[in-house]
Design an enzyme around this catalytic site. Structure first.
Site, mmCIF file in Angstrom:
data_model
loop_
_atom_site.group_PDB
_atom_site.id
_atom_site.type_symbol
_atom_site.label_atom_id
_atom_site.label_comp_id
_atom_site.label_asym_id
_atom_site.label_seq_id
_atom_site.Cartn_x
_atom_site.Cartn_y
_atom_site.Cartn_z
ATOM 1 N N ASP A 111 68.934 -75.405 56.007
ATOM 2 C CA ASP A 111 68.959 -74.776 54.695
ATOM 3 C C ASP A 111 68.043 -75.461 53.691
ATOM 4 O O ASP A 111 67.543 -76.565 53.943
ATOM 5 C CB ASP A 111 70.401 -74.731 54.154
ATOM 6 C CG ASP A 111 71.179 -76.018 54.437
ATOM 7 O OD1 ASP A 111 70.554 -77.056 54.687
ATOM 8 O OD2 ASP A 111 72.417 -75.972 54.406
ATOM 9 N N ASN A 134 84.701 -77.200 51.787
ATOM 10 C CA ASN A 134 85.392 -75.906 51.847
ATOM 11 C C ASN A 134 85.241 -75.249 53.219
ATOM 12 O O ASN A 134 85.524 -74.069 53.381
ATOM 13 C CB ASN A 134 84.859 -74.970 50.753
ATOM 14 C CG ASN A 134 83.356 -74.719 50.889
ATOM 15 O OD1 ASN A 134 82.722 -75.202 51.828
ATOM 16 N ND2 ASN A 134 82.797 -73.962 49.971
ATOM 17 N N HIS A 174 82.328 -74.976 54.852
ATOM 18 C CA HIS A 174 81.021 -74.339 55.088
ATOM 19 C C HIS A 174 80.223 -75.088 56.152
ATOM 20 O O HIS A 174 80.407 -76.281 56.360
ATOM 21 C CB HIS A 174 80.225 -74.133 53.787
ATOM 22 C CG HIS A 174 79.615 -75.354 53.182
ATOM 23 N ND1 HIS A 174 79.488 -75.532 51.819
ATOM 24 C CD2 HIS A 174 79.065 -76.475 53.734
ATOM 25 C CE1 HIS A 174 78.886 -76.680 51.570
ATOM 26 N NE2 HIS A 174 78.627 -77.273 52.718
ATOM 27 N N GLU A 197 79.047 -70.095 53.009
ATOM 28 C CA GLU A 197 80.255 -70.343 52.229
ATOM 29 C C GLU A 197 81.400 -69.441 52.701
ATOM 30 O O GLU A 197 81.143 -68.411 53.353
ATOM 31 C CB GLU A 197 79.951 -70.061 50.749
ATOM 32 C CG GLU A 197 78.809 -70.896 50.169
ATOM 33 C CD GLU A 197 79.220 -72.330 49.842
ATOM 34 O OE1 GLU A 197 80.025 -72.928 50.580
ATOM 35 O OE2 GLU A 197 78.716 -72.868 48.839
HETATM 36 C C1 F6R Z 1 73.281 -79.692 54.771
HETATM 37 C C2 F6R Z 1 74.269 -78.653 54.991
HETATM 38 C C3 F6R Z 1 75.685 -78.788 54.548
HETATM 39 C C4 F6R Z 1 76.275 -80.183 54.752
HETATM 40 C C5 F6R Z 1 77.719 -80.223 54.261
HETATM 41 C C6 F6R Z 1 78.310 -81.615 54.384
HETATM 42 O O1 F6R Z 1 72.031 -79.321 55.275
HETATM 43 O O2 F6R Z 1 73.922 -77.658 55.515
HETATM 44 O O3 F6R Z 1 76.470 -77.844 55.226
HETATM 45 O O4 F6R Z 1 76.215 -80.524 56.113
HETATM 46 O O5 F6R Z 1 77.786 -79.810 52.934
HETATM 47 O O6 F6R Z 1 77.635 -82.458 53.511
HETATM 48 P P1 F6R Z 1 77.867 -84.038 53.516
HETATM 49 O O7 F6R Z 1 77.372 -84.541 54.818
HETATM 50 O O8 F6R Z 1 77.038 -84.531 52.378
HETATM 51 O O9 F6R Z 1 79.334 -84.248 53.326
#
Ligand code: F6R
Length: 243
Positions: free
Chosen positions: A67, A136, A138, A143
């Site tokens: 992303d 959440n 995701h 989301e």
């Molecule tokens: C990042 C992504 C997100 C993260 C997720 C967890 O490229 O796609 O889905 O993997 O938000 O983030 P952290 O590792 O910062 O807790």
């Protein structure tokens, strides 16, 4: 589903880096799907270390990131492209032409999403996709929603995600409100999926995602249906799961 327990973040990072390293050794031309955020930083540091010791070669590896924030160009310090350069790409011998991340500066969302799906198809799909888990539930920026989204698309970020990600910005108002993300279908087509999860704050959502019903309200729950899914998580993240 395979679950590997780690004592802490360092152990989790090393175990996950071992799995990625094995993928690169077994298929030097592999396509790696990569993630940003806090979870993979230790993995990238470990891979860089092995590269410097001449144990890993990225010269034929191709990458696609999950992303990118919409509205941020590659040279913006908050962009995921910048993050990847900082933590991995500028430190190993990967070729620039083999690196793919959605172009956040492209205002034409339809064109950008279509192009990104074509890139992944042209590379014959993803061999190993690395994922973190959002607070959440995701994955990528998929989301919680009423249905799973198949392909790369533009999303409106939820307040919970903006709140979780504001730590990388001056304050929450600076966090972009939209992002390009691979779809759930794009992620699920990866031949292998590796998720890393750390910390007590993720214990509840991890349990929900992997032991309760598969629902787009908890996007990561779809991983229960993947034929080659591996989780590496620390004791704290696994504390509510009976394993
Ligand atoms: C990042 C992504 C997100 C993260 C997720 C967890 O490229 O796609 O889905 O993997 O938000 O983030 P952290 O590792 O910062 O807790």
């Amino acid at each position: 589903m395979k679950i590997y327990r780690a004592h802490d973040y360092k152990d989790m990072s090393r175990k996950a880096a071992n799995i990625i390293s094995a993928q690169i050794i077994m298929k030097p031309t592999c396509v790696l799907g990569l993630a940003t955020g806090s979870s993979p930083i230790g993995i990238y540091a470990q891979l860089v270390d092995w590269y410097r010791k001449d144990d890993l070669d990225f010269s034929r590896v191709k990458t696609v990131n999950l992303d990118e924030y919409r509205g941020l160009s590659a040279d913006n310090e908050q962009s995921y492209r910048y993050f990847m350069n900082e933590h991995l790409f500028s430190k190993v011998n990967i070729k620039n032409k083999n690196i793919h991340i959605p172009d956040g500066s492209n205002e034409d969302a339809d064109a950008e999403c279509r192009k990104y799906e074509e890139i992944i198809d042209t590379m014959n799909g993803i061999d190993l996709q690395l994922l973190g888990l959002g607070p959440n539930g995701h994955i990528g920026f998929n989301e919680p929603a009423d249905c799973f989204t198949r392909k790369t698309h533009l999303v409106d970020l939820t307040e919970s995600t903006i709140e979780a990600n504001k730590r990388f910005f001056e304050d929450a108002s600076q966090v972009p409100r939209q992002a390009y993300t691979m779809g759930i279908g794009t992620i699920m087509k990866a031949r292998k999926i590796l998720m890393v999860v750390e910390g007590e704050k993720k214990a509840e959502i991890l349990k929900k995602a992997l032991t309760e019903e598969v629902t787009p309200r908890v996007p990561a729950s779809i991983l229960q249906l993947h034929p080659d899914f591996t989780l590496v998580a620390d004791d704290a993240a696994l504390s509510l799961m009976n394993i």
